[in-house]
Write an enzyme that holds these catalytic residues in place. Sequence first.
Site, PDB file in Angstrom:
ATOM      1  N   ARG A 208       0.842  -1.210   0.000  1.00 54.28           N
ATOM      2  CA  ARG A 208       0.000   0.000   0.000  1.00 54.28           C
ATOM      3  C   ARG A 208       0.869   1.249   0.000  1.00 54.28           C
ATOM      4  O   ARG A 208       0.547   2.244  -0.663  1.00 54.28           O
ATOM      5  CB  ARG A 208      -0.939  -0.028   1.207  1.00 54.28           C
ATOM      6  CG  ARG A 208      -2.038  -1.068   1.098  1.00 54.28           C
ATOM      7  CD  ARG A 208      -3.075  -0.940   2.193  1.00 54.28           C
ATOM      8  NE  ARG A 208      -2.672  -1.535   3.442  1.00 54.28           N
ATOM      9  CZ  ARG A 208      -3.055  -2.737   3.874  1.00 54.28           C
ATOM     10  NH1 ARG A 208      -3.818  -3.498   3.108  1.00 54.28           N
ATOM     11  NH2 ARG A 208      -2.673  -3.189   5.049  1.00 54.28           N
ATOM     12  N   ASP A 295      -6.848  -6.110  -6.304  1.00 56.18           N
ATOM     13  CA  ASP A 295      -6.475  -6.889  -5.117  1.00 56.18           C
ATOM     14  C   ASP A 295      -7.567  -7.929  -4.860  1.00 56.18           C
ATOM     15  O   ASP A 295      -8.283  -7.860  -3.863  1.00 56.18           O
ATOM     16  CB  ASP A 295      -6.307  -5.958  -3.908  1.00 56.18           C
ATOM     17  CG  ASP A 295      -5.872  -6.698  -2.653  1.00 56.18           C
ATOM     18  OD1 ASP A 295      -5.371  -7.824  -2.776  1.00 56.18           O
ATOM     19  OD2 ASP A 295      -6.046  -6.156  -1.552  1.00 56.18           O
ATOM     20  N   CYS A 335      -3.077 -13.537  -3.760  1.00 59.95           N
ATOM     21  CA  CYS A 335      -2.772 -13.938  -2.390  1.00 59.95           C
ATOM     22  C   CYS A 335      -2.878 -15.447  -2.203  1.00 59.95           C
ATOM     23  O   CYS A 335      -2.992 -15.941  -1.080  1.00 59.95           O
ATOM     24  CB  CYS A 335      -3.685 -13.213  -1.392  1.00 59.95           C
ATOM     25  SG  CYS A 335      -5.450 -13.534  -1.634  1.00 59.95           S
TER      26      CYS A 335
END
Length: 391
Positions: A208, A295, A335
């Site tokens: 971030r 994301d 992820c």
Amino acid sequence: MSSKFYLHKGKNKRAEQGRPWIYIDEINEYDGDYENGDIVEVYNHKGYFIGKGYINDQSKITIRIMTRDINEEIDRDFFLKRFKDAFEYRKTVIDTSSCRFIFGEADFLPGLTIDKFEDYYVIQISTLGMDKYRDIIVDILLKEYNAKGIYERSDIKTREIEGLEQVKGFLSEPFDTNVEIIENGVKYIVDLENGQKTGFFLDQKENRAAIHRICKDKDVLDCFTHTGSFALNAGIAGAKSVLGIDVSEHAVNCATKNAELNGLEDVVKFECHNAFNVLGDWSREGREFDVVILDPPAFTKSRNTVNSAIRGYKEINLRGLKMVKKGGYFATCSCSHYMTEELLKKTVAEAAHDARRTLRQIECRTQSSDHPILWNSDESYYLKFFIFQVF
């Protein structure tokens, strides 16, 4: 006296090289009685000591190694040392106001996750062997780390494989589980009780921060925004406008409150959309952004679903890339441990080809350093994050 387990010849190598997991099919024989959750000793086929760990023969991962020192006892002093080592490491590499304090195998405490949110701690225990040490863990956090409150989020399906129930609740005196934290200069309200995982995705902290320099004076689109973390970082960095989208109305409401908390409500807006659907619609309308951030959730959590995950990652990256202005920037990630770095690169490259876009890589990143990658434990490397310029 600990039971002794001996591995098959030819199945010693990874354990001897430091892998903390011993699978059921690697075990040849054992000597002595045990109960699941007990500490046992592991040896190779020649009787060479490999390590000590807890056992659960209900799981394919039958033994999880805790120490390579045959004389080290697994007691309160053991946990004190492991915790001290873990926190000293994090004080060296990252802001510890909010961070992952214990990252399972990578901190040599398999089955245990602890996240720190200011002075409040969230514990997640995934295995029977670690479950036996809950009281020691809580006591150390209260007495040695001055925890104001501790909440358990062991509401995960993997516990059922271990013969355990999913549980959540207070492990200290009850407290307000909506906790305010500051990360990269951004304020958030973290819902420890009902938020995703342990309440907040701390593993993207440094990623971030990495988008700050590409967002100043830009129009930014943040897809799968959840509670708005990338969008708010873009806003703090000086973006001209930011739109965060998420399929969850609850997530959008939380993100909007976080924007107001930071005084960014005039710049950072949130809308409820399915990214797969709306990106296609907007692309056909000719809508574009200077920066697009993807994301997405893990599209696969097992090897069996990798192929369908590849299709999902390719499709969302294809649609995201079409939304980027020429010369603009594109951040994308996965992820999932099973979506390897090489596989993600190949998938994004194919998406760029189909979108008729050329990518110039700026950064290849991974999870924040409070989620260290243990080279002897492949599963500890799961987050892949790329930043590109798009032409």
